[in-house]
Design an enzyme around this catalytic site. Structure first.
Site, PDB file in Angstrom:
ATOM      1  N   HIS A  15       2.820   0.304   9.664  1.00 48.10           N
ATOM      2  CA  HIS A  15       2.731   0.917   8.337  1.00 48.10           C
ATOM      3  C   HIS A  15       3.741   0.304   7.364  1.00 48.10           C
ATOM      4  O   HIS A  15       3.410  -0.033   6.219  1.00 48.10           O
ATOM      5  CB  HIS A  15       2.988   2.425   8.497  1.00 48.10           C
ATOM      6  N   ASP A  21      10.363   3.691   5.636  1.00 51.50           N
ATOM      7  CA  ASP A  21       9.116   3.640   6.391  1.00 51.50           C
ATOM      8  C   ASP A  21       9.356   3.390   7.874  1.00 51.50           C
ATOM      9  O   ASP A  21      10.382   3.810   8.403  1.00 51.50           O
ATOM     10  CB  ASP A  21       8.174   2.596   5.786  1.00 51.50           C
ATOM     11  N   SER A  59      -0.555   5.926   0.903  1.00 51.14           N
ATOM     12  CA  SER A  59       0.617   5.191   1.375  1.00 51.14           C
ATOM     13  C   SER A  59       0.640   3.765   0.841  1.00 51.14           C
ATOM     14  O   SER A  59       1.711   3.179   0.666  1.00 51.14           O
ATOM     15  CB  SER A  59       0.623   5.128   2.911  1.00 51.14           C
TER      16      SER A  59
END
Length: 530
Positions: free
Chosen positions: A294, A226, A481
């Site tokens: 994220h 990520d 996600s």
């Protein structure tokens, strides 16, 4: 919280293969330029007799991915340059030398080869170059030793962590933040809380984590690919501390950095280090990049469900959400080498994906690499994607693909649910996506040092309305996600129950754990009412 498994594959009706629902990739020009990329337009390419029209995809315009072993051979490189010369191109010498400086071993390792102009000024397009190479290969005899490996050359696809600039032009409001702000609307346009990043206050502390002595064995390792880790967060100890929940692999991260395409005449975005730096996409305006934070969201979700596990994060995603294909290959190569050296990897969580121009074969190389991990007992969890489409989104679309040979650990695709249990409007669907988990406005950890430029709509001295860009240590965010790490965390919690078992085949253990979760019909983390 519940996680659902769909026993029967979702049946698809007929779908229109072309037109907006199928092509729907719309990335901003500045994002494409930042990564040296372009979008393949299916209607703008010529077709050979009997050839199927390709689908849209995103790829680096000056790069192809080559099996590294082929670039070691002078004969193969000369053949490639000869074929490319028909377009006035050749492989950059730096790309060849970098490939020859690596030790590839027995397994196929994919490396980026940069296309450069060999003579007069011509347009460089990796798609056209790939077609020329494939046509030239048809004229070679089947006995030529390089015909098979060179037949696997592919575009350097760029994956995305979410629908970066929305779902086509339909404006369903289902993607994570689009403008860099924590809301879907543009600044000054009556911004409202939506599916994007929303700062939240969490009054509870981190979940209790047992010591290694209390656990009675090594921790389950969940690997996430990520945006990297935060410099600081109150829930997590420094990544350099022994037995920290969130950890990194500096040597492996350097390996990912070193696969960056060797451009001689242009500068494209480069992955650096293992930290999520959250650079603003526009320093003058100060808006946060769309995917800043994220990775830490993923880690926090796993921590809430499986605090006794550990998360090992590799930075393969830029804070604008773009994931280069060569970075994914490098991360997987590193995991394989670590496992062969005795390191443990139990779950791999991939909260990104992309569209291919030619269906499953175009992603076969990546699928083969993932299957090597599965053969070692690694359960692979993939996000279904946020484009509200049935078009195959990889790797999730390969989750149910049969693989000949000995059994492998499961590979699953995860769609997103709303808090009321309905399917989130943005979530992709596909027959291979058989799992659903919460993915709309989930709450998790966020880098507290990130601050955007949007001001609160109302401020009077010390008192102010909620500023959606003044993000703190936690936020609510949406996307498949985040559904994927919830499932990965549930798997890690179930695997934790097997710690201490001796002589268990890792693939068999992985398959048993997933079967147990499926047989439970509805998967719930252990909750003790107070």
């Amino acid at each position: 919280m519940t996680i659902e498994y769909i026993p029967e594959s979702q049946r698809q009706g007929g779908i229109e293969e072309f037109g907006l629902p199928w092509q729907g990739i719309t990335l901003p020009r500045e994002l494409l330029d930042r990564h040296g990329a372009r979008i393949l337009d299916p209607w703008a390419v010529a077709l050979d007799p009997g050839e199927r029209r390709p689908d849209s995809t995103v790829y680096r315009s000056h790069v192809l991915l080559f099996p590294g072993q082929a670039l070691v051979s002078d004969e193969a490189v000369s053949w490639i340059d000869s074929a490319l010369s028909r377009l006035g191109l050749r492989l950059s010498r730096e790309s060849v030398e970098r490939a020859r400086g690596r030790d590839f071993g027995d397994e196929t390792v994919w490396v980026p080869g940069v296309l450069e102009i060999a003579g007069q000024d011509v347009e460089v397009d990796a798609w056209r170059a790939l077609r020329v190479l494939r046509r030239a290969l048809r004229d070679e005899s089947d006995g030529w030793p390089f015909k098979a490996p060179l037949g696997t050359i592919s575009l350097d696809h760029l994956f995305v962590g979410s629908a970066t600039s929305g779902i086509g032009s339909l404006d369903l409001g289902g993607e994570p933040a689009t403008s860099g702000h924590a809301v879907v609307d543009e600044p000054g346009m009556g911004a409202r809380p939506g599916y994007g990043r929303i700062p939240l206050t969490v009054v509870a502390g981190p979940p209790r984590r047992r010591s290694l002595d209390d656990l009675g064995g090594p921790r389950i390792t969940v690997v996430t690919l990520d945006t990297g880790v935060a410099r600081y967060h109150p829930w997590f100890r420094p990544v350099t501390e022994p037995d920290a929940f969130l950890s990194v692999d500096p040597a492996g991260q350097q390996q990912i950095e070193d696969t960056h395409p060797a451009y001689a005449d242009r500068d494209i975005a480069r992955l650096v280090g293992y930290e999520d730096l959250g650079q603003p996409s526009n320093p003058l305006v100060g808006t946060l990049n769309s995917h800043a934070g994220h990775g830490l969201m993923l880690a926090g979700l796993v921590a809430q469900i499986a605090p006794d596990a550990r998360v090992l994060m590799y930075k393969v995603m830029h804070s604008d959400g773009v994931v280069p294909g060569e970075a994914v290959h490098a991360a997987l190569d590193r995991l394989l080498s670590r496992m062969d050296a005795g390191a443990a990897v139990d779950v791999l969580c991939c909260s990104f994906g992309g569209f291919s121009e030619a269906g499953d074969p175009a992603m076969q190389a990546l699928f083969n690499k993932v299957n090597q991990l599965r053969a070692r007992g690694v359960i692979v969890v993939n996000a279904a994607g946020n484009y509200a489409t049935a078009r195959p989104f990889y790797l999730a679309a390969l989750s149910e693909t049969a693989v000949p040979g000995p059994p492998l650990a499961p590979m699953i695709g995860v769609a997103a649910k709303n808090p009321d249990g309905t399917i989130a409007i943005f979530s992709n669907q596909h027959p291979a996506v058989r799992w659903r988990a919460p993915g709309a406005m989930v709450v998790s950890t966020f880098p507290p040092q990130f601050q955007g430029a949007q001001n609160a709509p109302l401020s009077t001295g010390e008192r102010a309305a909620l500023d959606a860009d003044a993000v703190g240590p936690f936020c609510g965010w949406s996307g498949t996600s985040f559904a994927a790490p919830i499932v990965a965390g549930a798997i890690a919690a179930e695997l934790t129950k097997t710690i201490g078992q001796v002589g268990v085949d890792p693939v068999e253990r992985a398959r048993t754990v997933i079967d147990t979760m499926i047989n439970d019909k509805v998967v719930r983390p252990e909750i003790v009412p107070i």
